[in-house]
Design a protein around this motif. Structure first.
Motif, PDB file in Angstrom:
ATOM      1  N   ARG A   1       1.380   7.145  -6.609  1.00  0.00           N
ATOM      2  CA  ARG A   1       0.583   8.165  -6.674  1.00  0.00           C
ATOM      3  C   ARG A   1       1.183   9.562  -6.576  1.00  0.00           C
ATOM      4  O   ARG A   1       1.071  10.544  -7.465  1.00  0.00           O
ATOM      5  CB  ARG A   1      -0.498   8.037  -5.826  1.00  0.00           C
ATOM      6  CG  ARG A   1      -1.564   6.826  -6.174  1.00  0.00           C
ATOM      7  CD  ARG A   1      -2.877   7.434  -5.858  1.00  0.00           C
ATOM      8  NE  ARG A   1      -3.658   5.775  -5.644  1.00  0.00           N
ATOM      9  CZ  ARG A   1      -3.678   5.256  -4.334  1.00  0.00           C
ATOM     10  NH1 ARG A   1      -3.237   5.887  -3.322  1.00  0.00           N
ATOM     11  NH2 ARG A   1      -4.331   4.124  -4.561  1.00  0.00           N
TER      12      ARG A   1
ATOM     13  N   GLU B   1       0.792  -1.290   0.003  1.00  0.00           N
ATOM     14  CA  GLU B   1       0.051   0.046   0.186  1.00  0.00           C
ATOM     15  C   GLU B   1       0.851   1.067  -0.178  1.00  0.00           C
ATOM     16  O   GLU B   1       0.519   2.481  -0.808  1.00  0.00           O
ATOM     17  CB  GLU B   1      -0.942  -0.097   1.258  1.00  0.00           C
ATOM     18  CG  GLU B   1      -2.201  -0.953   1.138  1.00  0.00           C
ATOM     19  CD  GLU B   1      -3.037  -0.729  -0.140  1.00  0.00           C
ATOM     20  OE1 GLU B   1      -3.302   0.330  -0.565  1.00  0.00           O
ATOM     21  OE2 GLU B   1      -3.541  -1.556  -0.832  1.00  0.00           O
TER      22      GLU B   1
ATOM     23  N   ASP C   1       2.304   1.852 -14.436  1.00  0.00           N
ATOM     24  CA  ASP C   1       1.538   2.023 -13.080  1.00  0.00           C
ATOM     25  C   ASP C   1       0.939   0.664 -12.770  1.00  0.00           C
ATOM     26  O   ASP C   1      -0.258   0.644 -12.307  1.00  0.00           O
ATOM     27  CB  ASP C   1       0.375   2.908 -13.579  1.00  0.00           C
ATOM     28  CG  ASP C   1       0.880   4.359 -13.724  1.00  0.00           C
ATOM     29  OD1 ASP C   1       1.745   4.895 -12.832  1.00  0.00           O
ATOM     30  OD2 ASP C   1       0.647   5.221 -14.598  1.00  0.00           O
ATOM     31  N   ARG C   2       1.830  -0.228 -12.504  1.00  0.00           N
ATOM     32  CA  ARG C   2       1.730  -1.725 -11.804  1.00  0.00           C
ATOM     33  C   ARG C   2       2.479  -1.654 -10.582  1.00  0.00           C
ATOM     34  O   ARG C   2       3.648  -1.209 -10.376  1.00  0.00           O
ATOM     35  CB  ARG C   2       1.826  -3.003 -12.887  1.00  0.00           C
ATOM     36  CG  ARG C   2       0.910  -2.778 -14.148  1.00  0.00           C
ATOM     37  CD  ARG C   2      -0.531  -3.012 -13.402  1.00  0.00           C
ATOM     38  NE  ARG C   2      -1.375  -2.947 -14.828  1.00  0.00           N
ATOM     39  CZ  ARG C   2      -2.340  -2.234 -15.260  1.00  0.00           C
ATOM     40  NH1 ARG C   2      -2.358  -0.961 -14.522  1.00  0.00           N
ATOM     41  NH2 ARG C   2      -2.955  -2.426 -16.170  1.00  0.00           N
TER      42      ARG C   2
ATOM     43  N   THR D   1      -1.008  -5.662  -9.058  1.00  0.00           N
ATOM     44  CA  THR D   1      -2.160  -4.504  -8.891  1.00  0.00           C
ATOM     45  C   THR D   1      -1.938  -3.312  -9.738  1.00  0.00           C
ATOM     46  O   THR D   1      -0.783  -2.840  -9.798  1.00  0.00           O
ATOM     47  CB  THR D   1      -2.485  -4.315  -7.450  1.00  0.00           C
ATOM     48  OG1 THR D   1      -1.089  -3.811  -6.890  1.00  0.00           O
ATOM     49  CG2 THR D   1      -3.055  -5.573  -6.570  1.00  0.00           C
ATOM     50  N   ASP D   2      -3.153  -2.291  -9.640  1.00  0.00           N
ATOM     51  CA  ASP D   2      -2.949  -1.037 -10.512  1.00  0.00           C
ATOM     52  C   ASP D   2      -2.998  -0.167  -9.304  1.00  0.00           C
ATOM     53  O   ASP D   2      -3.050  -0.464  -8.185  1.00  0.00           O
ATOM     54  CB  ASP D   2      -4.032  -0.944 -11.310  1.00  0.00           C
ATOM     55  CG  ASP D   2      -5.434  -0.945 -10.739  1.00  0.00           C
ATOM     56  OD1 ASP D   2      -5.732  -0.713  -9.358  1.00  0.00           O
ATOM     57  OD2 ASP D   2      -6.516  -1.112 -11.498  1.00  0.00           O
ATOM     58  N   LEU D   3      -2.907   0.947  -9.807  1.00  0.00           N
ATOM     59  CA  LEU D   3      -2.677   2.280  -8.603  1.00  0.00           C
ATOM     60  C   LEU D   3      -3.777   2.320  -7.687  1.00  0.00           C
ATOM     61  O   LEU D   3      -3.792   2.954  -6.844  1.00  0.00           O
ATOM     62  CB  LEU D   3      -2.429   3.429  -9.423  1.00  0.00           C
ATOM     63  CG  LEU D   3      -1.063   3.814 -10.053  1.00  0.00           C
ATOM     64  CD1 LEU D   3      -0.930   5.005 -10.405  1.00  0.00           C
ATOM     65  CD2 LEU D   3       0.091   3.296  -9.178  1.00  0.00           C
ATOM     66  N   ASP D   4      -5.238   1.736  -8.108  1.00  0.00           N
ATOM     67  CA  ASP D   4      -6.090   1.804  -7.317  1.00  0.00           C
ATOM     68  C   ASP D   4      -6.205   0.500  -6.189  1.00  0.00           C
ATOM     69  O   ASP D   4      -7.222   0.370  -5.551  1.00  0.00           O
ATOM     70  CB  ASP D   4      -7.560   1.897  -7.831  1.00  0.00           C
ATOM     71  CG  ASP D   4      -7.592   2.932  -8.771  1.00  0.00           C
ATOM     72  OD1 ASP D   4      -7.027   4.342  -8.316  1.00  0.00           O
ATOM     73  OD2 ASP D   4      -7.846   3.200  -9.856  1.00  0.00           O
ATOM     74  N   GLY D   5      -5.396  -0.561  -6.516  1.00  0.00           N
ATOM     75  CA  GLY D   5      -5.185  -1.680  -5.526  1.00  0.00           C
ATOM     76  C   GLY D   5      -6.077  -2.815  -6.289  1.00  0.00           C
ATOM     77  O   GLY D   5      -6.145  -4.026  -5.806  1.00  0.00           O
ATOM     78  N   ALA D   6      -6.658  -2.365  -7.531  1.00  0.00           N
ATOM     79  CA  ALA D   6      -7.560  -3.828  -8.141  1.00  0.00           C
ATOM     80  C   ALA D   6      -6.332  -4.651  -8.829  1.00  0.00           C
ATOM     81  O   ALA D   6      -5.427  -4.521  -9.237  1.00  0.00           O
ATOM     82  CB  ALA D   6      -8.158  -3.089  -9.429  1.00  0.00           C
TER      83      ALA D   6
ATOM     84  N   ARG E   1       2.276   1.926  -3.418  1.00  0.00           N
ATOM     85  CA  ARG E   1       1.261   2.357  -4.291  1.00  0.00           C
ATOM     86  C   ARG E   1       0.967   3.918  -3.925  1.00  0.00           C
ATOM     87  O   ARG E   1       1.142   4.685  -4.960  1.00  0.00           O
ATOM     88  CB  ARG E   1      -0.098   1.612  -3.792  1.00  0.00           C
ATOM     89  CG  ARG E   1      -1.341   1.733  -5.170  1.00  0.00           C
ATOM     90  CD  ARG E   1      -2.483   1.110  -4.768  1.00  0.00           C
ATOM     91  NE  ARG E   1      -2.484   0.024  -3.930  1.00  0.00           N
ATOM     92  CZ  ARG E   1      -2.230  -1.200  -4.368  1.00  0.00           C
ATOM     93  NH1 ARG E   1      -1.821  -1.336  -5.808  1.00  0.00           N
ATOM     94  NH2 ARG E   1      -2.047  -2.364  -3.503  1.00  0.00           N
ATOM     95  N   ALA E   2       1.037   4.336  -2.703  1.00  0.00           N
ATOM     96  CA  ALA E   2       0.882   5.902  -2.223  1.00  0.00           C
ATOM     97  C   ALA E   2       1.905   6.704  -2.982  1.00  0.00           C
ATOM     98  O   ALA E   2       1.865   7.688  -3.449  1.00  0.00           O
ATOM     99  CB  ALA E   2       0.856   5.952  -0.805  1.00  0.00           C
TER     100      ALA E   2
END
Ligand code: AGP
Length: 608
Positions: free
Chosen positions: A150, A143, A209-210, A222-227, A146-147
């Motif tokens: 972003r 996480e 962006d993975r 996962t992608d930048l939204d966590g999917a 990921r942040a």
């Protein structure tokens, strides 16, 4: 360009990281390091110099950790010393980060982190990632990465370990390469396939962006939204040698094809939100930039051809008089220099003795010296008042290709920056040029699609012994470079000449069997250039023209044509030279020559 490798699984990771880094050394080799998870902590060992230096540093180390990341560096921010070597850590030393790419907003992020109490050890952009992750210690590592993705702007391939999640490496990718090696009870992360090819032939491809969580039992993308995203996987069929060349038969061809990325990296972060050129690292105040009354550009070989192009750009855009000099001639002709003179030394290696000697001589007369080089902390950059780096990554083929096109782009940036500083161009003109520059990577990509056509075309000339490369105005340096490429890798006599000068002598050499390659891209003298080519055609030469797409008038003059996308005249050398690199390459291959190591040549010439 740097190399990243990571491993999680049952094997002792130290020797595996070192062998992976050796396979990636072609990506950079100014310093290297590893971060190995050991018990509840992370050991970070780094060393300036090549992988062998790091290996010596690690000799006798007793750790048996089985999770780790490694990095071999090609500096873009901060000198190539041990402190700036990756992996980088946070204040708590719980996080280690290896990075390839350029974080454009790193200085803002760094200022913010310092403000909130973080203490930085290095001059790199990368270290901000470790401190940002430190601030998110309560989040799962995946996480927090990921942040970071972003918030960070620019190109990033990351490999991150954190001591509280010892069997995990989190990778992330945007703009810089990162691939996953899929093993059995073990997995790998790397900038390129050779790093893990010894252990597995199965790989997963990461899109931009993975985020990838790599554990011994499997990987999750996962992608930048966590999917969760299912990555494409494939079997690698290359052997190790072709894998190191990215599937290309030679480094030269690989480097020719790397040009779109190298140009993109050289432009990255160098435009501001107003559409003007921003060269933050140049470190020259406006008052100095306005004080110059003349410019000398000094270089050798291919870099000298970049200097030739720079003369057209600087003179047209800044109205400053520019002299260009072959470095080995410069200091023997008693040039007139003073404290109002700007001297620009261009050298991909930054170590060419002739160039160093020339700029040292000029600098000693009180001039301001700007270096344009591909090697951070090279002798040229250390001795200069300011440095503008090309960001081509290491070039292994002796013939300069991607370092040349990035030099062209760097000199265009510098000329526009000077024009703005001196107020010699309206902002709107600079903005138009900036827009056109941002198209160059895609245009070069387009020019490269003609490689097969150029191969077929060139095969018919494998036995021709005489080539002329002609151009006028900003296309003249392109012609010079085309001739140099052909000479140095195909061992064919080739003359680069200003097309309008042929009638004053060399036209006597034109007869049937001579190949004349004309660069007749967009130019205010294109009509004159085509007339000159008609003169060659009238004497039975074989005429090859590099033209702007859709130029029917030019096509009518030629036996063979190679089209490149339209660009403004002063930018068009960047695309126009690509077919000439390919022409030299394919002719040399047809003649069975070793293009990466041409006879009698050295990559860096450190003798006078
Ligand atoms: C280019 O293909 C040559 N190998 C050579 O001319 C080279 O450009 C020249 O030696 C200058 O090198 P530098 O850019 O490292 O100073």
């Amino acid at each position: 360009m740097c190399g990243i490798v990571g491993y999680v699984g049952p094997r002792p990771v130290q020797s595996l990281l070192i062998s992976g880094l050796r396979r990636l050394e072609y990506r950079g080799y100014d310093s290297a390091g590893v971060a190995i998870v050991e018990g509840s902590g992370i050991d970070v060992i780094r060393k300036a110099g090549r992988i062998a230096e790091l290996e010596a540093e690690l000799a006798g180390r007793s750790g048996q950790g089985t999770t780790g990341i490694g990095h071999t560096r090609w500096a873009t921010h901060g000198a190539p010393n041990t402190i700036n070597a990756h992996p980088h850590r946070d204040c708590s030393q719980n996080v280690a980060v290896a990075h390839n790419g350029i974080i454009e907003n790193w200085s803002n992020l760094k200022a913010e982190l310092i403000e909130s109490g973080h203490v930085f050890q290095s001059d790199t952009d990368t270290e901000v990632v470790a401190h940002l992750i430190e601030d998110m210690a309560d989040l799962p590592l995946e996480e927090s990465v990921r942040a970071v993705m972003r918030r960070a702007e620019g190109a990033l391939a990351l490999a991150v370990v954190r001591s509280d999640e010892p069997d995990l490496i989190v990778g992330a990718r945007r703009g810089s390469p990162l691939v996953v090696g899929l093993g059995d009870g073990e997995n790998f992360l790397a900038s390129d396939i050779p790093a893990f090819l010894e252990y597995t032939r199965r790989m997963a491809v990461l899109d931009d962006d993975r985020i990838v969580a790599v554990r011994p039992e499997g990987v999750t993308v996962t992608d930048l939204d966590g999917a969760v995203v299912e990555p494409a996987t494939r079997e690698i069929e290359w052997d190790l040698e072709s894998a190191e060349k990215g599937g290309f038969p030679d480094f030269m061809l690989k480097e020719i094809f790397e040009q779109p990325g190298a140009i993109r990296d050289t432009l990255r972060g160098r435009f501001d939100s107003d559409g003007l050129v921003r060269l933050r690292e140049l470190d020259l105040d406006l008052e100095t930039a306005r004080s110059f009354n003349k410019v000398f550009v000094i270089a050798c070989g291919t870099s000298y051809h970049a200097a030739m192009m720079a003369k057209y750009a600087i003179e047209r855009w800044t109205r400053l008089p520019v002299e260009i000099d072959i470095a080995s001639e410069f200091r023997y002709r008693d040039p007139v220099l003073d404290d109002k003179t700007l001297v620009i030394g261009i050298s991909q290696s930054g170590e060419t003795l002739d160039t160093l000697a020339a700029v040292r001589y000029a600098h000693a007369q009180g001039t301001t010296l700007i270096a344009v080089t591909n090697v951070v902390d090279s002798a040229l950059s250390r001795e200069s008042d300011a440095v503008l780096y090309t960001r081509a990554g290491p070039e292994i083929g002796v013939a300069a290709t991607k370092t040349f096109t990035t030099q062209l782009v760097a000199m265009q940036l510098l000329a526009l920056w000077l024009a703005h500083a001196r107020g010699s161009l309206d902002d709107a003109v600079i903005q138009n040029a900036v827009t056109a520059m941002s198209l160059l990577p895609d245009q070069v990509e387009q020019a490269l699609t003609q490689s097969d056509q150029i191969r077929e075309m060139s095969e018919q000339w494998a036995d021709r012994r005489d080539f002329f490369f002609l151009g006028r105005s900003a296309a003249f340096p392109v012609a010079m470079e085309g001739a140099l490429k052909l000479k140095e890798i195909a061992y064919v006599r080739a003359e680069g000449y200003p097309a309008g000068e042929m009638k004053h002598g060399p036209i006597a050499l034109i007869e049937e069997g001579v190949v004349v390659v004309g660069v007749a891209t967009n130019s205010h003298v294109k009509g004159k250039m085509l007339s000159n080519m008609e003169e060659m055609r009238a004497r039975a030469a074989t005429i090859v023209l590099v033209l702007t797409e859709g130029d029917a008038e030019g096509e009518a003059v030629a036996d063979e044509v190679i089209f490149v996308p339209w660009a403004p005249e002063l930018l068009s050398p960047v695309t126009a030279v690509v077919p000439l690199q390919l022409l030299a390459y394919w002719l040399a291959k047809k003649r069975g020559l070793d293009v990466d190591k041409p006879r009698n040549l050295a990559k860096t010439v450190t003798v006078e």
